[in-house]
Design a protein around this motif. Sequence first.
Motif, PDB file in Angstrom:
ATOM      1  N   ASP A  54       0.830  -1.202   0.000  1.00  0.00           N
ATOM      2  CA  ASP A  54       0.000   0.000   0.000  1.00  0.00           C
ATOM      3  C   ASP A  54       0.868   1.258   0.000  1.00  0.00           C
ATOM      4  O   ASP A  54       0.512   2.271  -0.617  1.00  0.00           O
ATOM      5  CB  ASP A  54      -0.915   0.019   1.233  1.00  0.00           C
ATOM      6  N   GLU A  55       2.011   1.182   0.671  1.00  0.00           N
ATOM      7  CA  GLU A  55       2.902   2.346   0.742  1.00  0.00           C
ATOM      8  C   GLU A  55       3.414   2.723  -0.647  1.00  0.00           C
ATOM      9  O   GLU A  55       3.415   3.909  -1.027  1.00  0.00           O
ATOM     10  CB  GLU A  55       4.076   2.053   1.673  1.00  0.00           C
ATOM     11  N   LEU A  56       3.855   1.742  -1.414  1.00  0.00           N
ATOM     12  CA  LEU A  56       4.333   2.032  -2.764  1.00  0.00           C
ATOM     13  C   LEU A  56       3.199   2.506  -3.657  1.00  0.00           C
ATOM     14  O   LEU A  56       3.383   3.419  -4.478  1.00  0.00           O
ATOM     15  CB  LEU A  56       4.996   0.786  -3.375  1.00  0.00           C
ATOM     16  N   ASN A  57       2.026   1.913  -3.521  1.00  0.00           N
ATOM     17  CA  ASN A  57       0.886   2.353  -4.328  1.00  0.00           C
ATOM     18  C   ASN A  57       0.504   3.797  -4.025  1.00  0.00           C
ATOM     19  O   ASN A  57       0.119   4.549  -4.926  1.00  0.00           O
ATOM     20  CB  ASN A  57      -0.314   1.427  -4.094  1.00  0.00           C
ATOM     21  N   ARG A  58       0.631   4.209  -2.770  1.00  0.00           N
ATOM     22  CA  ARG A  58       0.348   5.603  -2.429  1.00  0.00           C
ATOM     23  C   ARG A  58       1.345   6.543  -3.096  1.00  0.00           C
ATOM     24  O   ARG A  58       0.984   7.633  -3.549  1.00  0.00           O
ATOM     25  CB  ARG A  58       0.374   5.793  -0.907  1.00  0.00           C
ATOM     26  N   LEU A  59       2.602   6.102  -3.165  1.00  0.00           N
ATOM     27  CA  LEU A  59       3.622   6.942  -3.806  1.00  0.00           C
ATOM     28  C   LEU A  59       3.348   7.150  -5.292  1.00  0.00           C
ATOM     29  O   LEU A  59       3.797   8.136  -5.881  1.00  0.00           O
ATOM     30  CB  LEU A  59       5.004   6.303  -3.644  1.00  0.00           C
ATOM     31  N   LEU A  60       2.630   6.240  -5.904  1.00  0.00           N
ATOM     32  CA  LEU A  60       2.350   6.315  -7.339  1.00  0.00           C
ATOM     33  C   LEU A  60       1.163   7.214  -7.650  1.00  0.00           C
ATOM     34  O   LEU A  60       0.867   7.469  -8.824  1.00  0.00           O
ATOM     35  CB  LEU A  60       2.097   4.913  -7.892  1.00  0.00           C
ATOM     36  N   ALA A  61       0.481   7.716  -6.634  1.00  0.00           N
ATOM     37  CA  ALA A  61      -0.663   8.604  -6.836  1.00  0.00           C
ATOM     38  C   ALA A  61      -0.193   9.931  -7.432  1.00  0.00           C
ATOM     39  O   ALA A  61       0.926  10.384  -7.153  1.00  0.00           O
ATOM     40  CB  ALA A  61      -1.387   8.838  -5.514  1.00  0.00           C
ATOM     41  N   PRO A  62      -1.024  10.587  -8.270  1.00  0.00           N
ATOM     42  CA  PRO A  62      -0.621  11.842  -8.927  1.00  0.00           C
ATOM     43  C   PRO A  62      -0.173  12.933  -7.963  1.00  0.00           C
ATOM     44  O   PRO A  62       0.720  13.718  -8.285  1.00  0.00           O
ATOM     45  CB  PRO A  62      -1.893  12.256  -9.680  1.00  0.00           C
ATOM     46  N   ASP A  63      -0.774  13.001  -6.766  1.00  0.00           N
ATOM     47  CA  ASP A  63      -0.420  14.068  -5.831  1.00  0.00           C
ATOM     48  C   ASP A  63       0.845  13.758  -5.026  1.00  0.00           C
ATOM     49  O   ASP A  63       1.247  14.540  -4.163  1.00  0.00           O
ATOM     50  CB  ASP A  63      -1.585  14.360  -4.877  1.00  0.00           C
ATOM     51  N   GLN A  64       1.488  12.626  -5.309  1.00  0.00           N
ATOM     52  CA  GLN A  64       2.702  12.247  -4.594  1.00  0.00           C
ATOM     53  C   GLN A  64       3.937  12.274  -5.501  1.00  0.00           C
ATOM     54  O   GLN A  64       4.924  11.593  -5.228  1.00  0.00           O
ATOM     55  CB  GLN A  64       2.537  10.842  -4.006  1.00  0.00           C
ATOM     56  N   SER A  65       3.883  13.067  -6.560  1.00  0.00           N
ATOM     57  CA  SER A  65       4.983  13.067  -7.532  1.00  0.00           C
ATOM     58  C   SER A  65       6.311  13.488  -6.903  1.00  0.00           C
ATOM     59  O   SER A  65       7.364  12.948  -7.239  1.00  0.00           O
ATOM     60  CB  SER A  65       4.646  13.979  -8.712  1.00  0.00           C
ATOM     61  N   ALA A  66       6.273  14.445  -5.980  1.00  0.00           N
ATOM     62  CA  ALA A  66       7.516  14.893  -5.348  1.00  0.00           C
ATOM     63  C   ALA A  66       8.123  13.776  -4.490  1.00  0.00           C
ATOM     64  O   ALA A  66       9.344  13.553  -4.499  1.00  0.00           O
ATOM     65  CB  ALA A  66       7.264  16.131  -4.496  1.00  0.00           C
ATOM     66  N   SER A  67       7.268  13.058  -3.740  1.00  0.00           N
ATOM     67  CA  SER A  67       7.765  11.963  -2.900  1.00  0.00           C
ATOM     68  C   SER A  67       8.312  10.826  -3.757  1.00  0.00           C
ATOM     69  O   SER A  67       9.331  10.207  -3.419  1.00  0.00           O
ATOM     70  CB  SER A  67       6.643  11.442  -2.006  1.00  0.00           C
ATOM     71  N   LEU A  68       7.631  10.539  -4.877  1.00  0.00           N
ATOM     72  CA  LEU A  68       8.124   9.497  -5.776  1.00  0.00           C
ATOM     73  C   LEU A  68       9.461   9.900  -6.378  1.00  0.00           C
ATOM     74  O   LEU A  68      10.388   9.085  -6.472  1.00  0.00           O
ATOM     75  CB  LEU A  68       7.106   9.227  -6.888  1.00  0.00           C
TER      76      LEU A  68
END
Length: 623
Positions: free
Chosen positions: A362-376
Amino acid sequence: MPAAAPSAALPAQPIAAPPLLAAPLPADRLDSLARLTDGLDRDSLWWLSGYAAGLARSGLAVATAAAPAAVESKTGERLTVVYGSQTGNAKRLAEQLAAQAEAAGLSVRLLRADAYPTRELKGERLLYLVVSTQGDGDPSDDARGLVDFIAGKRAPELKGVHYAVLGLGDSSYPQFCAIGARLDARLAELGATRAFARGDADLDIETVSGPWLQQALAQAKETLKPAAHLATVTPLRPIAPAAPTHHRDAPFAAELIGNRRLIARASSARGAVAADKDIRHIELSLEDSGLHYQPGDALGLWPRNPPALVQAVLETLQLDGDAAVAHAGQTLPLRQWLGEKRELTKLARPFVASHAAHARSDELNRLLAPDQSASLAELLSRSQVIDLLQRYDGAWSAEELVAALRPLTPRLYSIASSQKAVGEEAHLTVAHVEYESELGLRWGAASHQLASAEEGERLPVFIEANERFRLPADGSRDIVMIGPGTGVAPFRGFVQDRAADGASGRNWLLFGNPHFRTDFLYQTEWQAALKSGQLQRLDLAFSRDQAHKVYVQHRLREHGRELYDWLQNGAHLYVCGDATRMAKDVHAALLAAIAEHGGRSAEDAEDYLNDLQQQGRYARDVY
């Protein structure tokens, strides 16, 4: 043979150009010719006339005085391929497409983006753009002018124009293939018709570019009529010379003949604990290769991944390295796939997505969300494939792993030598990436391969030409070189080359690094060059030798008056090094100096610098 040189009694002073009456050249070419010959003395003009005559005799100039009219009548049946390339990939693909179209009997012209005559845009029948995106959504340096024109108010209505765009980028960055997407949308907005869907190619370029090029060729054949006579096919580029024996897809096994440390000290690398900072001077023999390069070109190396890293991946996933794996028509042991064919030291978004599914994370899937581009982006910049595998347990088969990993790609290094000085050798300045992470020792694939290589070992290399980063043809022109860190590499070649030619123009180098005592790359060489007169000026910026940090951009601002005077007197300006921060900060400092000392507005200063770039007097090799 060039025309005979004039008598020594003739004065070497600038010659006024006669009016160019009834010249078989379009207006933009006449303007370029006028700029080229402006201020040249009689000797230079005689040399230029002989050079042009030699080109004509060798077949490089294929158009005759009568040709423009014939070509003009065929404009509606011509394919135009324009490329904007930072590291050579877009150029290579565009050349491949143009060659295939010409072989199919189509009339084709291939142009670099900064050579494209924008006044012809509205008259195109079929236009293909192959463009790269660098850094955080920026165009390649050679495409800046064209991108600005198409995005600006001066762009014409384009009804009747059919087009397609192939974008190249790196999905590690948030604005992946942003330039291709912007051009694609803007051309449609201007009324052009999209011939087929845009392609967005990641670092495993061929996965997307292969099908796109096939579709592009098929569309061109359907849209355009094959040229009836070769006489009407007038490429607006030199006819390519015979292909070298060794190139990107057939590299030369170069012998390592020199490998020495330039500096070594304790330092703090981003995302890692303390480690030794290791910059290497590498010397490779090109003897019997047939390879030639010019100052400003790059040496490409096909790397192999460190065996210890390959073993760590196998152990983490509990896979058999000797297991045969078939992929894309090739069958190899898994260990060989991972060592020689697949990217392990660069983590990409598609693999993160694949591993998120395998690990059910779930943690990696959250990073792939559009609003997490900076974290990715932060994850991608700090992690390698092994880090992801060790942090998030997931089951992979050997076949799935090989298919999900990106193909290993060559690494390019600015060549730090001139063949006029070193003969059949190529020298490199390499920052060895090696650090201890919280999960273990990590390396950069190519830099570790080079740093670990012993004399006598052979490495697969090729030459990647960089036409945008060339010394001025006129040796009397001054040059300003801005190269902090390993960005100083090509300027070692520049100074060697100018010295070998006896160039009379002045050389000014601005170099920076953290500490004078440990980080002054090629210190004795620069000091000797100053003493001998091969280098006229050297300004240094050692950022951590005082309480406040000092970078090369600060030196530019301090010496803005002199810099502006050099530029006004015809100097060429070069920048090499980090694209994400340094190049942007240097660009801002240049604009500030031009505005202040040229009495210009910010907008006028930007126009001034853009004009230098269009003239080939402001060149960048940033990465």
